[in-house]
Design a protein around this motif. Structure first.
Motif, PDB file in Angstrom:
ATOM      1  N   TRP A 180       1.325 -13.536  24.538  1.00  0.00           N
ATOM      2  CA  TRP A 180       0.255 -12.679  23.984  1.00  0.00           C
ATOM      3  C   TRP A 180       0.209 -12.766  22.473  1.00  0.00           C
ATOM      4  O   TRP A 180      -0.851 -12.758  21.868  1.00  0.00           O
ATOM      5  N   GLU A 181       1.369 -12.913  21.858  1.00  0.00           N
ATOM      6  CA  GLU A 181       1.389 -12.825  20.395  1.00  0.00           C
ATOM      7  C   GLU A 181       0.737 -14.041  19.726  1.00  0.00           C
ATOM      8  O   GLU A 181       0.002 -13.891  18.743  1.00  0.00           O
ATOM      9  N   MET A 228       5.913 -14.856  23.645  1.00  0.00           N
ATOM     10  CA  MET A 228       4.873 -15.563  22.871  1.00  0.00           C
ATOM     11  C   MET A 228       3.485 -15.635  23.488  1.00  0.00           C
ATOM     12  O   MET A 228       2.520 -15.849  22.775  1.00  0.00           O
ATOM     13  N   ARG A 276      -2.243  -4.894  20.642  1.00  0.00           N
ATOM     14  CA  ARG A 276      -1.902  -5.248  22.020  1.00  0.00           C
ATOM     15  C   ARG A 276      -2.102  -4.032  22.938  1.00  0.00           C
ATOM     16  O   ARG A 276      -2.717  -4.146  23.998  1.00  0.00           O
ATOM     17  N   GLU A 302      -3.780 -10.014   9.842  1.00  0.00           N
ATOM     18  CA  GLU A 302      -2.804 -10.051  10.943  1.00  0.00           C
ATOM     19  C   GLU A 302      -1.798  -8.917  10.788  1.00  0.00           C
ATOM     20  O   GLU A 302      -0.640  -9.130  10.448  1.00  0.00           O
ATOM     21  N   THR A 357      -2.513 -13.808  17.321  1.00  0.00           N
ATOM     22  CA  THR A 357      -2.468 -14.269  15.929  1.00  0.00           C
ATOM     23  C   THR A 357      -3.588 -15.273  15.667  1.00  0.00           C
ATOM     24  O   THR A 357      -4.279 -15.209  14.648  1.00  0.00           O
ATOM     25  N   MET A 415       0.043  -5.747  15.028  1.00  0.00           N
ATOM     26  CA  MET A 415      -0.128  -6.525  16.255  1.00  0.00           C
ATOM     27  C   MET A 415       0.243  -5.750  17.521  1.00  0.00           C
ATOM     28  O   MET A 415      -0.468  -5.817  18.515  1.00  0.00           O
ATOM     29  N   GLU A 416       1.369  -5.040  17.469  1.00  0.00           N
ATOM     30  CA  GLU A 416       1.802  -4.295  18.659  1.00  0.00           C
ATOM     31  C   GLU A 416       0.749  -3.272  19.061  1.00  0.00           C
ATOM     32  O   GLU A 416       0.466  -3.053  20.232  1.00  0.00           O
ATOM     33  N   HIS A 451      -8.276 -12.928  22.543  1.00  0.00           N
ATOM     34  CA  HIS A 451      -6.829 -13.096  22.743  1.00  0.00           C
ATOM     35  C   HIS A 451      -6.364 -12.845  24.172  1.00  0.00           C
ATOM     36  O   HIS A 451      -5.633 -13.639  24.740  1.00  0.00           O
ATOM     37  N   LYS A 490       7.892 -19.944  17.784  1.00  0.00           N
ATOM     38  CA  LYS A 490       8.300 -19.101  18.912  1.00  0.00           C
ATOM     39  C   LYS A 490       9.292 -19.843  19.804  1.00  0.00           C
ATOM     40  O   LYS A 490      10.220 -19.239  20.351  1.00  0.00           O
TER      41      LYS A 490
END
Ligand code: HEM
Length: 426
Positions: free
Chosen positions: A154-155, A152, A176, A169, A159, A172-173, A257, A136
């Motif tokens: 949150w991502e 990065m 979130r 994985e 992950t 992801m969006e 997360h 990232k």
């Protein structure tokens, strides 16, 4: 105004509203009056007894028979009929996990699920965390400006959380967005219109969790904490129950997360707004673990947690009835001068920072705390090494309005790529 026990409610207690800007911007400051004058008060707007001092909150955490965690994931805003209908349509059945389970079921379950958290097991994830953070950083290091949350913060924790759990994985969006809906649904005060939208998100999250769980249950060789649970569910279905599996699947994706993402954003905001402290970390990276801990105390990502009185009890001289709901503002406890000297100062040399209550305390204390700490440490190590000249942009920080999960929605930073150390020493 009187409390349900007939006690008069002070003007400050009547006015207390955790969904308004003062609490959102600085929950510890918003409760200074309470710490000083009225450390336990009834909030008519919430229907909760609010507790703000360190010793009182620790005493509650210590006694989980008198103070049951069963309401920890309850909707703090009563759902509308429309929202309930939406949830029902999705077959929503979020119930007990670990964090909201009473004894003796809780400890029996927790004991079965400790293996994933040994220091060796956690250390095995460190190289992946570092690789993700480096990737990232590679993507932005020559750019000169970035919103670190969007890029990065949150991502990477999401992950890592999925990897730790063994959850594929993917999407992801969407996860979130589901997490935000879950936070608002559980700890927020959505408007009547928002309630339906939030319920849609939560309902879909519930279904999604169920589908992922079924997929994982069909696999025999998966690795990760959810697979440990699936295996225990086969061996001891009365301890690690079916409903637990589904509820946990949904709750843990968020717990593992969102908490870490927000804690990282808070830490970078606090450290970068003190350039001298940031420079000290860049010069002495061995100070990073202590600095991360102090950030968790000063600006934690979980700022309030809940308990229910199982019997009539007196707290700080205030009677609380059986079934009384309690909001412990841990962010306020972390700024209580009776426990932390100069509590509002961010002091990376503070010797008792680790006493903070951001991870809770006692038998339910956060199981993932060392994973969260490791992620924060690696973020700070990589940034202080590669972008020591990072600066915070002038900006107004905003927060998702809710009682418990707190971190800025964006952290905008800038730097001069020409001064990147790796350009000078390739
Ligand atoms: C419980 C905060 C990261 C898993 C909790 C509790 C808090 C908390 C306040 C409730 C404690 C209590 O009732 O005494 C945080 C913060 C984190 C973080 C601030 C990051 C900075 C994580 C991660 C994981 C995790 C990364 C998973 C890998 C859990 C679990 C529990 C828990 C399983 C329930 C423990 C129990 O009830 O026995 N956490 N958490 N947390 N957390 Fe975390």
């Amino acid at each position: 105004v009187a409390s349900p026990t007939g006690c008069p409610v002070s003007a400050a207690a009547v006015a207390f509203d955790p969904f308004e800007p003062p609490y959102q911007l600085d929950p510890a400051e918003a409760l200074r009056w309470s710490r000083e004058q009225e450390p336990v008060f009834y909030s008519p707007k919430l229907g909760y007894w609010v507790v703000s001092r360190y010793d009182d909150i620790k005493a509650i955490f210590r006694d989980n028979l008198t103070f049951s965690p069963s309401i920890a994931l309850e909707k703090i805003t009563p759902p509308s009929d429309e929202a309930l209908a939406v949830l029902e349509r999705y077959g929503y059945g979020m119930n007990r996990t670990l964090v909201n389970e009473d004894e003796p079921a809780h400890m029996a379950r927790r004991r079965e699920l400790l293996d994933a958290f040994t220091p060796e097991a956690l250390e095995a994830h460190a190289p992946m965390v570092r690789r993700l953070v480096r990737e990232k950083l590679d993507a932005i290091v020559d750019r000169g400006r970035a919103d670190l949350v969007a890029e990065m913060f949150w991502e990477v924790p999401l992950t890592v959380a999925l990897h730790f759990l063994g959850v594929p994985e993917e999407d992801m969006e969407q996860l979130r967005r589901f997490s935000v809906a879950h936070t608002l649904n559980t700890w927020g005060r959505p408007s009547p219109d928002q309630q339906v939208e939030v319920a849609e998100g939560v309902g879909r999250f519930w279904q999604y969790s169920g589908q992922v769980l079924e997929k994982m249950q069909r696999q025999t060789q998966g690795k990760g904490w959810m697979y440990d649970m699936i295996e225990k569910n086969r061996q001891k279905p009365d301890v690690v129950t079916d409903n637990y599996l589904h509820s946990m699947m949904m709750a843990i994706i968020v717990a593992a997360h969102e908490t870490t993402a927000l804690a990282t954003a808070n830490a970078f905001r606090q450290l970068l707004s003190r350039p001298a402290v940031w420079a000290e970390l860049c010069a002495n990276p061995e100070l990073i673990p202590a600095a991360a801990e102090e950030c968790l105390r000063h600006s934690g990502s979980v700022v309030a947690w809940r308990r229910r009185a199982t019997r009539e009890v007196t707290l700080g001289g205030v009677p609380i009835p059986e079934d009384g709901k309690i909001l412990m503002v841990t962010a306020s406890a972390n700024h209580d001068p009776s426990h932390f000297e100069n509590p509002d100062e961010l002091d990376i040399y503070r010797d008792n920072a680790v006493d903070h209550l951001t991870f809770g305390y006692g038998s339910h204390q956060c199981m993932g705390k060392n994973l969260g700490r490791m992620e924060m440490r690696i973020f700070l190590e990589e940034f202080t090494r590669r972008l020591p000249h990072l600066e915070l942009e002038e900006q107004a920080f905003t927060f998702l309005p809710n009682t418990s999960f707190r971190g800025p929605e964006a952290v905008r930073v800038r730097w001069d790529p020409a001064r990147n150390p790796e350009r000078r020493n390739p």
